[in-house]
Write a protein that holds these residues in place. Structure first.
Motif, mmCIF file in Angstrom:
data_model
loop_
_atom_site.group_PDB
_atom_site.id
_atom_site.type_symbol
_atom_site.label_atom_id
_atom_site.label_comp_id
_atom_site.label_asym_id
_atom_site.label_seq_id
_atom_site.Cartn_x
_atom_site.Cartn_y
_atom_site.Cartn_z
ATOM 1 N N PHE A 163 20.738 68.546 42.319
ATOM 2 C CA PHE A 163 20.903 67.498 43.323
ATOM 3 C C PHE A 163 20.019 66.294 42.997
ATOM 4 O O PHE A 163 20.471 65.146 43.056
ATOM 5 C CB PHE A 163 20.569 68.041 44.715
ATOM 6 N N LEU A 164 18.758 66.549 42.654
ATOM 7 C CA LEU A 164 17.837 65.451 42.349
ATOM 8 C C LEU A 164 18.301 64.659 41.132
ATOM 9 O O LEU A 164 18.203 63.427 41.112
ATOM 10 C CB LEU A 164 16.425 65.985 42.121
ATOM 11 N N LYS A 165 18.830 65.343 40.136
ATOM 12 C CA LYS A 165 19.329 64.657 38.938
ATOM 13 C C LYS A 165 20.531 63.767 39.251
ATOM 14 O O LYS A 165 20.732 62.746 38.601
ATOM 15 C CB LYS A 165 19.717 65.670 37.856
ATOM 16 N N ALA A 166 21.298 64.125 40.264
ATOM 17 C CA ALA A 166 22.498 63.358 40.628
ATOM 18 C C ALA A 166 22.214 62.285 41.684
ATOM 19 O O ALA A 166 23.117 61.555 42.081
ATOM 20 C CB ALA A 166 23.575 64.315 41.137
ATOM 21 N N THR A 167 20.967 62.175 42.125
ATOM 22 C CA THR A 167 20.600 61.242 43.193
ATOM 23 C C THR A 167 19.829 60.061 42.614
ATOM 24 O O THR A 167 18.918 60.253 41.816
ATOM 25 C CB THR A 167 19.719 61.970 44.231
ATOM 26 N N PRO A 168 20.185 58.824 43.004
ATOM 27 C CA PRO A 168 19.394 57.657 42.554
ATOM 28 C C PRO A 168 18.039 57.652 43.276
ATOM 29 O O PRO A 168 17.877 57.056 44.330
ATOM 30 C CB PRO A 168 20.267 56.460 42.935
ATOM 31 N N LEU A 169 17.080 58.325 42.685
ATOM 32 C CA LEU A 169 15.796 58.566 43.353
ATOM 33 C C LEU A 169 14.928 57.332 43.486
ATOM 34 O O LEU A 169 14.023 57.298 44.311
ATOM 35 C CB LEU A 169 15.033 59.664 42.611
ATOM 36 N N GLU A 170 15.190 56.298 42.701
ATOM 37 C CA GLU A 170 14.384 55.080 42.805
ATOM 38 C C GLU A 170 14.507 54.464 44.190
ATOM 39 O O GLU A 170 13.606 53.762 44.652
ATOM 40 C CB GLU A 170 14.803 54.044 41.752
ATOM 41 N N LYS A 171 15.644 54.709 44.866
ATOM 42 C CA LYS A 171 15.888 54.134 46.189
ATOM 43 C C LYS A 171 15.766 55.174 47.292
ATOM 44 O O LYS A 171 16.002 54.869 48.449
ATOM 45 C CB LYS A 171 17.285 53.514 46.226
ATOM 46 N N ALA A 172 15.410 56.390 46.945
ATOM 47 C CA ALA A 172 15.369 57.484 47.910
ATOM 48 C C ALA A 172 13.980 57.636 48.522
ATOM 49 O O ALA A 172 12.976 57.252 47.928
ATOM 50 C CB ALA A 172 15.773 58.787 47.228
ATOM 51 N N SER A 173 13.941 58.200 49.705
ATOM 52 C CA SER A 173 12.710 58.643 50.354
ATOM 53 C C SER A 173 12.986 60.053 50.844
ATOM 54 O O SER A 173 13.683 60.246 51.834
ATOM 55 C CB SER A 173 12.345 57.742 51.528
ATOM 56 N N LEU A 174 12.456 61.024 50.103
ATOM 57 C CA LEU A 174 12.755 62.422 50.389
ATOM 58 C C LEU A 174 11.497 63.168 50.800
ATOM 59 O O LEU A 174 10.426 62.950 50.244
ATOM 60 C CB LEU A 174 13.345 63.108 49.152
ATOM 61 N N LEU A 175 11.656 64.052 51.769
ATOM 62 C CA LEU A 175 10.601 64.980 52.147
ATOM 63 C C LEU A 175 11.143 66.376 51.941
ATOM 64 O O LEU A 175 12.115 66.774 52.585
ATOM 65 C CB LEU A 175 10.179 64.791 53.600
ATOM 66 N N LEU A 176 10.542 67.109 51.024
ATOM 67 C CA LEU A 176 10.945 68.478 50.736
ATOM 68 C C LEU A 176 10.048 69.447 51.474
ATOM 69 O O LEU A 176 8.828 69.326 51.412
ATOM 70 C CB LEU A 176 10.833 68.779 49.241
#
Length: 130
Positions: free
Chosen positions: A45-58
């Motif tokens: 999932f993380l590899k398929a997500t544009p993380l530069e624009k994401a704000s994730l809390l795991l």
């Protein structure tokens, strides 16, 4: 959603996954948190997500078969996206070495012994951690 972060729950125990989802919703942090029962699915999932624009809390379990929480933390650290991914480790481990090791990761903001409690999420929300 009233949180600044999209919440992702990662735990191989379906009971904890269910409980933590209910608590996140009840605390008003995310009405539809993403859930993963293993680390490999999370990494995909993380590899398929544009993380530069994401704000994730795991909310991440440490000890899981396959890719465990430590391997996931190593992967997150390798992304070099400070601030985009925050991690609350949730573990049944009370081992001091686990707690010490967890705090060596820049993305880890908390180490919580299971089970997660609603009062804890509400207190973090009041403190504007989210």
């Amino acid at each position: 959603m009233s949180s600044n972060f999209d919440i992702i729950l990662v735990d191989d125990d379906p009971d904890f996954l269910f409980l933590h989802e209910i608590l996140v919703k009840k605390a008003g942090l995310d009405s539809n948190p993403k859930k993963f029962s293993d680390g490999q699915k999370l990494v995909e999932f993380l590899k398929a997500t544009p993380l530069e624009k994401a704000s994730l809390l795991l909310l991440l379990d440490i000890y899981m078969p396959g890719l465990d929480g430590w391997a996931i933390l190593d992967y997150i650290e390798s992304l070099k996206l400070p601030g985009n991914i925050k991690v609350m480790l949730l573990s049944s481990s009370v081992n001091f070495e686990d707690k010490r090791k967890a705090m060596e990761y820049a993305s880890v903001i908390e180490y919580i012994e299971k089970p997660l409690m609603l009062e804890y999420l509400e207190r973090l929300k009041e403190q504007a951690i989210f």
